[in-house]
Design a protein around this motif. Structure first.
Motif, short mmCIF file in Angstrom:
data_model
loop_
_atom_site.label_atom_id
_atom_site.label_comp_id
_atom_site.label_asym_id
_atom_site.label_seq_id
_atom_site.Cartn_x
_atom_site.Cartn_y
_atom_site.Cartn_z
N VAL A 1 0.99 -1.16 -0.02
CA VAL A 1 -0.03 0.08 -0.05
C VAL A 1 0.69 1.15 -0.03
O VAL A 1 0.39 2.10 -0.67
N ASN A 2 2.11 1.21 0.95
CA ASN A 2 2.69 2.18 0.83
C ASN A 2 3.44 2.60 -0.47
O ASN A 2 3.51 3.81 -0.82
N HIS B 1 2.21 2.10 -3.34
CA HIS B 1 1.09 3.01 -4.22
C HIS B 1 1.41 4.41 -4.28
O HIS B 1 1.26 5.12 -5.23
N HIS C 1 -2.97 -6.88 -5.91
CA HIS C 1 -4.27 -6.50 -5.88
C HIS C 1 -5.14 -7.80 -6.34
O HIS C 1 -6.39 -7.97 -5.61
N GLU D 1 -14.26 -6.47 -4.48
CA GLU D 1 -13.42 -5.24 -4.92
C GLU D 1 -13.62 -4.29 -3.67
O GLU D 1 -12.54 -3.60 -3.19
N LEU D 2 -14.83 -3.94 -3.31
CA LEU D 2 -15.07 -3.25 -2.41
C LEU D 2 -14.23 -3.37 -0.90
O LEU D 2 -13.65 -2.60 -0.35
N VAL E 1 -10.47 -2.76 -1.45
CA VAL E 1 -10.27 -1.33 -1.55
C VAL E 1 -10.28 -0.75 -0.05
O VAL E 1 -9.61 -0.02 0.30
N TYR F 1 -7.23 -1.42 1.50
CA TYR F 1 -6.18 -0.60 1.60
C TYR F 1 -6.25 0.62 2.42
O TYR F 1 -5.40 1.24 3.02
N GLY F 2 -7.57 1.23 2.41
CA GLY F 2 -8.24 2.21 3.42
C GLY F 2 -7.66 1.92 4.73
O GLY F 2 -7.08 2.85 5.44
N LEU G 1 -3.85 2.25 5.21
CA LEU G 1 -3.33 3.58 5.32
C LEU G 1 -3.57 4.04 6.42
O LEU G 1 -2.74 5.09 6.80
N ARG G 2 -4.76 4.11 6.65
CA ARG G 2 -5.25 5.16 7.99
C ARG G 2 -4.41 4.69 9.23
O ARG G 2 -4.04 5.31 10.33
N ARG H 1 -1.32 3.62 9.54
CA ARG H 1 0.03 4.23 9.31
C ARG H 1 0.01 5.46 10.04
O ARG H 1 0.96 5.97 10.50
N VAL I 1 -12.86 5.82 4.58
CA VAL I 1 -11.91 4.87 4.31
C VAL I 1 -11.89 4.42 2.77
O VAL I 1 -10.81 4.05 2.25
N THR J 1 -17.34 -0.37 -7.70
CA THR J 1 -17.05 -0.64 -6.21
C THR J 1 -17.83 0.31 -5.36
O THR J 1 -18.31 -0.16 -4.39
#
Lengths: 198, 198
Positions: A108-109, A111, A129, A160-161, A164, A167-168, A171-172, A174, B164, B185
């Motif tokens: 993720v980082n 990206h 992915h 897919e939802l 994703v 990923y969020g 990210l959060r 971090r 998110v 998505t």
DNA sequence: AGCATCCTGAAACGAGGGTTCCAAGATACG
DNA sequence: CGTATCTTGGAACCCTCGTTTCAGGATGCT
């Protein structure tokens, strides 16, 4: 015959993974790698090539040693939605506590950084992915056969939802997100997928 | 009395925003800034301070000029769920086509880099998250009063979920994700929130 | 033991990083 | 017009970057 390496490349690569994972490529100098691994520059360059090659090797190793096992557990878990819930629970735990707390996910980082300009890095990202999506899809298919999903749920879109969403979460985490918040968020997503009419 | 600046700091900062946004802080040198803005080092340092200060100023300006307006439109849009759908539609459009295609969101990118170690950067990240959450919450509240939501939906959790999700969309867009996939998505997420019993 | 082969250590390289400094230029007041 | 004040241009600073080089050490075969 020749001399033989005085170190284990895989062990060294694991150390490099931790460096790039935590600090990112740009913020990590070759000197940091030398210090952390105990190797010297000659051995580094002879074994892995330049910095970009080293990063790519570390990224691939991260996927195999950290991402892939979790994906496999998810795909092979036969419980359906509870498997997905367990996947996210484990994810949040790893991201927010323990030795890798607040490191996020290395993929993720990748990206967000300039390193995603490299075509080979991009391929690793896409492959990652795809594998995550497939693992989630497998779990959702099980959930469907078990009647755990609302009939209207599109499996592909839901996979897919959730990907994703993962990923969020990575990210959060971090940035220091509250793990309780993240858990609540994931619960809401899973509840909405499985929501049976009142 | 003194001489006066021969340039407009805000215009220059907009140029800097584009640099840091696209390439990240680490990959952008002061020389790049000098070349892109047309200023020289003296004026840069006298006006903005060092590189970290410049990045912080650029990040704050990004939030005000790019994020905040979108958040405000979302919060003030009285349509409920369609407002949320429009927000995400606009987001995906900006992320995948036009002059900023594949740049992602500068704030999201900041999550992944080493720059998030800075306490002031962290504060901007948290504030951004809070504002996004609040805007989504406002739209969801409208949706509830309009009867667009499943009765069981927890508004706070749903707002966090959508926030998110937005992070994930921003992230994947930077790696070249298919906008059609992203739209599908988001549709799945909104459908699951509004899903009325069959 | 001798030798070819590879690995290791440490120094050195050129390039570019962010930052500072100062002389020269531009401005607005007395 | 002179002067005080700030800005500007550009060179210079020191440091770290990623990479290369090469002599010396270690290995396994004949």
């Amino acid at each position: 015959m020749p001399d033989i390496k005085h170190f284990d490349p895989d062990t060294a690569l694991d150390t490099v993974v931790r460096l790039f994972w935590r600090q990112g490529v740009a913020a990590t100098g070759i000197q940091d790698v030398v210090t952390a691994t105990g190797l010297n520059r000659s051995s580094l360059y002879a074994t892995f090539g330049g910095k970009q090659d080293l990063y790519l090797a570390a990224l691939r190793r991260y996927v195999e040693t950290h991402s892939a096992p979790a994906f496999q557990s998810l795909a092979e878990d036969g419980r359906g939605l509870p498997a997905v819930a367990a996947f996210f629970a484990g994810l949040i735990e790893v991201r927010c506590s323990g030795p890798y707390a607040r490191w996020g996910c290395m993929v993720v980082n990748a990206h967000a950084g300039a390193e995603n300009g490299d075509a080979e890095v991009r391929r690793v990202l896409d492959a990652h992915h795809h594998r995550l999506r497939e693992a989630l899809l497998a779990a959702l298919r099980t959930a469907r056969t078990r009647g755990q999903l609302s009939p209207k749920t599109d499996l592909d879109a839901a996979a897919e939802l959730l990907a994703v969403l993962a990923y969020g979460v990575n990210l959060r985490s971090r940035a220091g997100a509250d793990p309780a918040d993240l858990r609540r968020t994931v619960s809401a997503a899973l509840a909405s997928l499985g929501a049976e009419p009142a």
